[in-house]
Scaffold this active site. Structure first.
Site, PDB file in Angstrom:
ATOM      1  N   HIS A  94      76.699  23.050  13.502  1.00  0.00           N
ATOM      2  CA  HIS A  94      77.349  24.291  13.054  1.00  0.00           C
ATOM      3  C   HIS A  94      76.369  25.440  13.260  1.00  0.00           C
ATOM      4  O   HIS A  94      75.203  25.350  12.869  1.00  0.00           O
ATOM      5  CB  HIS A  94      77.718  24.177  11.578  1.00  0.00           C
ATOM      6  CG  HIS A  94      78.252  25.432  10.976  1.00  0.00           C
ATOM      7  ND1 HIS A  94      79.222  26.199  11.577  1.00  0.00           N
ATOM      8  CD2 HIS A  94      77.953  26.059   9.795  1.00  0.00           C
ATOM      9  CE1 HIS A  94      79.494  27.241  10.807  1.00  0.00           C
ATOM     10  NE2 HIS A  94      78.736  27.182   9.725  1.00  0.00           N
ATOM     11  N   HIS A 169      85.064  32.514  10.381  1.00  0.00           N
ATOM     12  CA  HIS A 169      83.807  31.863  10.048  1.00  0.00           C
ATOM     13  C   HIS A 169      82.930  31.765  11.290  1.00  0.00           C
ATOM     14  O   HIS A 169      82.285  32.752  11.663  1.00  0.00           O
ATOM     15  CB  HIS A 169      84.108  30.499   9.408  1.00  0.00           C
ATOM     16  CG  HIS A 169      82.924  29.817   8.821  1.00  0.00           C
ATOM     17  ND1 HIS A 169      83.045  28.714   8.007  1.00  0.00           N
ATOM     18  CD2 HIS A 169      81.590  30.045   8.930  1.00  0.00           C
ATOM     19  CE1 HIS A 169      81.845  28.302   7.629  1.00  0.00           C
ATOM     20  NE2 HIS A 169      80.943  29.106   8.194  1.00  0.00           N
TER      21      HIS A 169
END
Length: 230
Positions: A94, A169
């Site tokens: 991520h 995000h």
């Protein structure tokens, strides 16, 4: 315990700032031992320059900390959800890399304009739907983040599309190893940057021709792949 697994996760985490994918302490990488059902992940909020292999936290697929003196990444439930859903993968990454995150914040897929993209994804890089207020504030935000990713992949193969943009995000990527997940994260940022420049040059640019997409993707992936060394 699982020293080699922790080393793999540690090296993957260090690779993220080395590739310019990380600002501050944003982002994380994890690697799983499928036989044991345990994954190693970066501890929460620890600066990359201060990380050591022994700092990696071991977590099982029920979410229990198996080993580690530090708190695991706050994104651990998302990684766990992806490991549970995508059985073929061995690592998750991520980041908040700038160009890919710009697409995520805009809630837009990254269109497949060229062969750089087609070498990694068999189509657009998908984006999730927006999360609901209940999903965000219901007490299991990171797990629900994983759920919206899994939902987006209801009709997609996670090996044909080894990454996603979480709406508002940032990107998550994965691969059969955590090293491969890092490589895909680098590719996603490159692809996003190229897409933005291509759209600046030609706002009405169409996506790649199917024949060229098939050629580039399938020469690297699947039973007929011939790129690279055996």
């Amino acid at each position: 315990m699982l020293t080699e697994l922790k080393r793999e996760a540690y090296e993957a985490n260090l690779a993220l700032p080395q590739h310019g994918l990380i600002n501050l302490t944003f982002g994380n990488a994890s690697a799983i031992d499928r036989a044991k059902g345990i994954f190693a992940i970066k501890p929460s909020g620890v600066a990359y320059a201060e990380l050591r292999p022994q700092d990696m936290v071991l977590v099982d697929l029920d979410g229990k900390i198996v080993e580690g003196r530090l708190n695991p990444s706050s994104d651990t439930p998302t990684h766990r959800r992806l490991f549970l859903a995508f059985r073929e993968i061995g690592g998750v990454v991520h980041t908040h890399s700038s160009h890919a995150t710009a697409f995520a914040q805009a809630g837009r897929e990254i269109p497949i304009f060229g062969t750089t993209h087609a070498d990694y994804f068999y189509g657009n890089i998908p984006v999730t739907r927006k999360m609901t207020a209940q999903e965000i504030g219901g007490g299991a935000y990171e797990w629900e983040t994983g759920n919206v990713i899994v939902q987006r992949f209801a009709k997609l193969d996670p090996l044909d599309s080894p990454g996603v943009l979480v709406n508002r995000h940032a990107p998550f990527t994965w691969g059969k190893t955590v090293a491969k997940a890092v490589e895909v994260a680098v590719a996603v940022e490159c692809i996003a940057h190229l897409a933005l420049m291509s759209l600046a040059l030609e706002p009405r640019l169409k996506t790649i021709e199917p024949t060229l997409l098939n050629k580039h993707f399938k020469r690297k992936h699947g039973p007929g792949a011939y790129y690279g060394q055996k």
